[in-house]
Design an enzyme around this catalytic site. Structure first.
Site, PDB file in Angstrom:
ATOM      1  N   GLY A  74      56.802  11.831  -2.704  1.00  0.00           N
ATOM      2  CA  GLY A  74      55.837  12.013  -1.627  1.00  0.00           C
ATOM      3  C   GLY A  74      55.476  10.718  -0.920  1.00  0.00           C
ATOM      4  O   GLY A  74      55.202  10.714   0.287  1.00  0.00           O
ATOM      5  N   ARG A  93      57.648   2.795 -10.688  1.00  0.00           N
ATOM      6  CA  ARG A  93      57.068   4.134 -10.764  1.00  0.00           C
ATOM      7  C   ARG A  93      57.222   4.693 -12.183  1.00  0.00           C
ATOM      8  O   ARG A  93      58.341   4.836 -12.689  1.00  0.00           O
ATOM      9  CB  ARG A  93      57.769   5.058  -9.760  1.00  0.00           C
ATOM     10  CG  ARG A  93      57.342   6.517  -9.798  1.00  0.00           C
ATOM     11  CD  ARG A  93      55.900   6.708  -9.366  1.00  0.00           C
ATOM     12  NE  ARG A  93      55.607   8.118  -9.142  1.00  0.00           N
ATOM     13  CZ  ARG A  93      54.383   8.604  -8.994  1.00  0.00           C
ATOM     14  NH1 ARG A  93      53.336   7.788  -9.021  1.00  0.00           N
ATOM     15  NH2 ARG A  93      54.194   9.895  -8.788  1.00  0.00           N
ATOM     16  N   PHE A 104      74.387  -2.355  28.766  1.00  0.00           N
ATOM     17  CA  PHE A 104      75.639  -1.704  29.127  1.00  0.00           C
ATOM     18  C   PHE A 104      75.310  -0.294  29.609  1.00  0.00           C
ATOM     19  O   PHE A 104      74.779   0.514  28.845  1.00  0.00           O
ATOM     20  CB  PHE A 104      76.555  -1.654  27.897  1.00  0.00           C
ATOM     21  CG  PHE A 104      77.906  -1.034  28.125  1.00  0.00           C
ATOM     22  CD1 PHE A 104      78.859  -1.673  28.899  1.00  0.00           C
ATOM     23  CD2 PHE A 104      78.229   0.184  27.542  1.00  0.00           C
ATOM     24  CE1 PHE A 104      80.117  -1.118  29.080  1.00  0.00           C
ATOM     25  CE2 PHE A 104      79.477   0.751  27.715  1.00  0.00           C
ATOM     26  CZ  PHE A 104      80.424   0.099  28.490  1.00  0.00           C
ATOM     27  N   THR A 145      76.379   5.738  30.022  1.00  0.00           N
ATOM     28  CA  THR A 145      75.954   7.118  29.799  1.00  0.00           C
ATOM     29  C   THR A 145      75.128   7.674  30.953  1.00  0.00           C
ATOM     30  O   THR A 145      74.281   6.986  31.525  1.00  0.00           O
ATOM     31  CB  THR A 145      75.139   7.202  28.499  1.00  0.00           C
ATOM     32  OG1 THR A 145      75.940   6.734  27.409  1.00  0.00           O
ATOM     33  CG2 THR A 145      74.702   8.630  28.213  1.00  0.00           C
ATOM     34  N   ASP A 188      84.910  -0.185  21.154  1.00  0.00           N
ATOM     35  CA  ASP A 188      85.566  -0.456  19.870  1.00  0.00           C
ATOM     36  C   ASP A 188      84.844  -1.583  19.142  1.00  0.00           C
ATOM     37  O   ASP A 188      84.539  -1.486  17.950  1.00  0.00           O
ATOM     38  CB  ASP A 188      87.034  -0.841  20.075  1.00  0.00           C
ATOM     39  CG  ASP A 188      87.934   0.360  20.330  1.00  0.00           C
ATOM     40  OD1 ASP A 188      87.505   1.492  20.061  1.00  0.00           O
ATOM     41  OD2 ASP A 188      89.072   0.153  20.795  1.00  0.00           O
ATOM     42  N   ILE A 213      69.852   3.893  28.043  1.00  0.00           N
ATOM     43  CA  ILE A 213      70.406   2.545  28.085  1.00  0.00           C
ATOM     44  C   ILE A 213      69.560   1.605  27.217  1.00  0.00           C
ATOM     45  O   ILE A 213      68.419   1.280  27.560  1.00  0.00           O
ATOM     46  CB  ILE A 213      70.487   2.015  29.526  1.00  0.00           C
ATOM     47  CG1 ILE A 213      71.229   3.023  30.425  1.00  0.00           C
ATOM     48  CG2 ILE A 213      71.168   0.650  29.537  1.00  0.00           C
ATOM     49  CD1 ILE A 213      72.613   3.404  29.936  1.00  0.00           C
ATOM     50  N   GLU A 238      76.926   5.110  20.744  1.00  0.00           N
ATOM     51  CA  GLU A 238      78.228   4.427  20.803  1.00  0.00           C
ATOM     52  C   GLU A 238      79.335   5.281  20.193  1.00  0.00           C
ATOM     53  O   GLU A 238      80.257   4.790  19.541  1.00  0.00           O
ATOM     54  CB  GLU A 238      78.153   3.039  20.153  1.00  0.00           C
ATOM     55  CG  GLU A 238      77.223   2.111  20.937  1.00  0.00           C
ATOM     56  CD  GLU A 238      77.519   0.643  20.784  1.00  0.00           C
ATOM     57  OE1 GLU A 238      78.687   0.300  20.564  1.00  0.00           O
ATOM     58  OE2 GLU A 238      76.576  -0.153  20.915  1.00  0.00           O
TER      59      GLU A 238
END
Length: 380
Positions: A340, A268, A123, A126, A240, A157, A363
């Site tokens: 870390g 952990r 699509f 932009t 939408d 795109i 979007e």
């Protein structure tokens, strides 16, 4: 989850979960490192009907509802966010507008092959000067000798490099402003249609994001999508649906973050016991689980409205806003719980943290979602 899912919904969710974790998840980290496009996986997804989920069976699709699509997409996103965004763009803003606005000819020639996965779609809205303000785009389509001739450049795109078909917007009448934008179906390989820069991204590295260049590209008149001037409306309606897809992706990634955090916290050992026994960790996990559930309910509610043919613009924006920002928080907490080690590429939360960042941008940014929601609430 308390949302009333039927047996078909649960079967689709379970089927895609099994497929995604067996076939997509194992290679996700390698694809992230190499940027390799998941072509073979997409072929498998096509066989399962995942590339035309909401397209009716008469046009080659699976013919399922939007809720099923959301559930499937979140499972793909859990396994690999890059693959999920390829699936989302193809379904929501490539197949979607052609099914909703396309002619019988366009559905026969393009939609059937897209829905079957024989073609991949993208699509192209932009531009460098037109992101959140699509009316500022500069691409033009002029009628000449029985064709539309498109000139312009589109950026960012998704699927741009690998797509076979692009839904492209361009001005056919600049003086009409946004009401002068039209939409077109353009085939890759057309003279003058080329792929420019391939973006080097922070995350979603196995999905391509490309510049598309149009230099006197001739498009047959029958490839115009809808009427002249419908392009802006087509784009907004398609987005939408796309926002429901982005919310589903966010939920999938956030759930992966939660599972990673839970598993690590149980293994952990610090101060003689698993860190999952410390209140600070438990509360982070509680917040993550609560916000994921809230996001899922918002998203399924928007999808339910769409399936009923009711307005869902506000609800789609709410789902996209909340879920995308929730996923940022989930990734942050998951990495924090890993300490870390979470910053190292040996652990998947490092990839989740990078992949999730774009969800509040593409979007429609979070700021645009708030604009849409406030306009719907205030009525102005």
């Amino acid at each position: 989850m308390s949302f009333p899912l039927n047996e078909e919904h649960r079967m689709i969710e379970a089927m895609v979960r099994d497929f995604a974790r067996e076939q997509i998840l194992p290679g996700a980290a390698e694809r992230d490192r190499t940027g390799r496009f998941p072509k073979e996986i997409l072929a498998q997804m096509a066989e399962l009907g995942l590339l035309g989920m909401t397209v009716p069976q008469e046009y080659g699709g699976a013919g399922v509802d939007s809720i099923s699509y959301c559930l499937a997409l979140k499972e793909v996103a859990y396994a690999c966010a890059s693959t999920a965004v390829i699936m989302s763009v193809h379904n929501s803003v490539a197949c979607g507008p052609i099914y909703q606005f396309g002619s019988d000819y366009q559905k026969e020639v393009y939609l059937k092959r897209l829905a079957k996965g024989e073609l991949l779609g993208c699509f192209a809205l932009t531009e460098a000067s037109a992101g959140s303000d699509p009316a500022s785009q500069r691409a033009v389509a002029e009628k000449r000798d029985g064709y539309y001739v498109i000139n312009g450049t589109k950026v960012f795109i998704t699927n741009g490099k690998n797509a076979d078909v692009a839904v492209v917007t361009a001005y056919t009448s600049k003086e009409k402003k946004h009401k002068g934008i039209s939409a077109f179906i353009v085939e890759k390989g057309a003279n003058g249609f080329s792929v420019g820069k391939i973006e080097d991204k922070m995350g979603l590295r196995a999905s391509d994001t490309a510049e598309l260049i149009f230099e006197d590209v001739r498009v047959p008149l029958e490839n115009r999508l809808g009427d002249e001037g419908d392009g802006f409306k087509i784009a907004m309606i398609s987005l939408d649906g796309g926002r429901i897809g982005i919310a589903s992706q966010a939920i999938g990634i956030a759930t992966a973050c939660l599972d990673a955090a839970v598993n690590y916290s149980k293994q952990r050992i610090q101060f003689g016991r698993p860190i999952s026994q410390f209140q600070a960790i438990r509360w982070m996990i509680a917040d993550m689980a609560t916000e994921i559930e809230a996001s899922l309910l918002l998203t399924l509610s928007a999808a339910h409205l769409k399936d009923q043919g009711r307005p869902f613009t506000k609800e789609a924006s709410m789902a996209k806003l909340f879920a995308s920002e929730m996923a940022q928080r989930a990734a942050y907490k998951a990495l924090q719980i890993h300490g870390g080690y979470g910053y190292m590429k040996d652990f998947p939360v490092e990839r989740y943290y990078r992949d999730v960042r774009v969800l509040t941008i593409y979007e429609g940014t979070s700021e645009i979602q708030r604009t849409v929601i406030s306009r719907e609430v205030l009525g102005a």
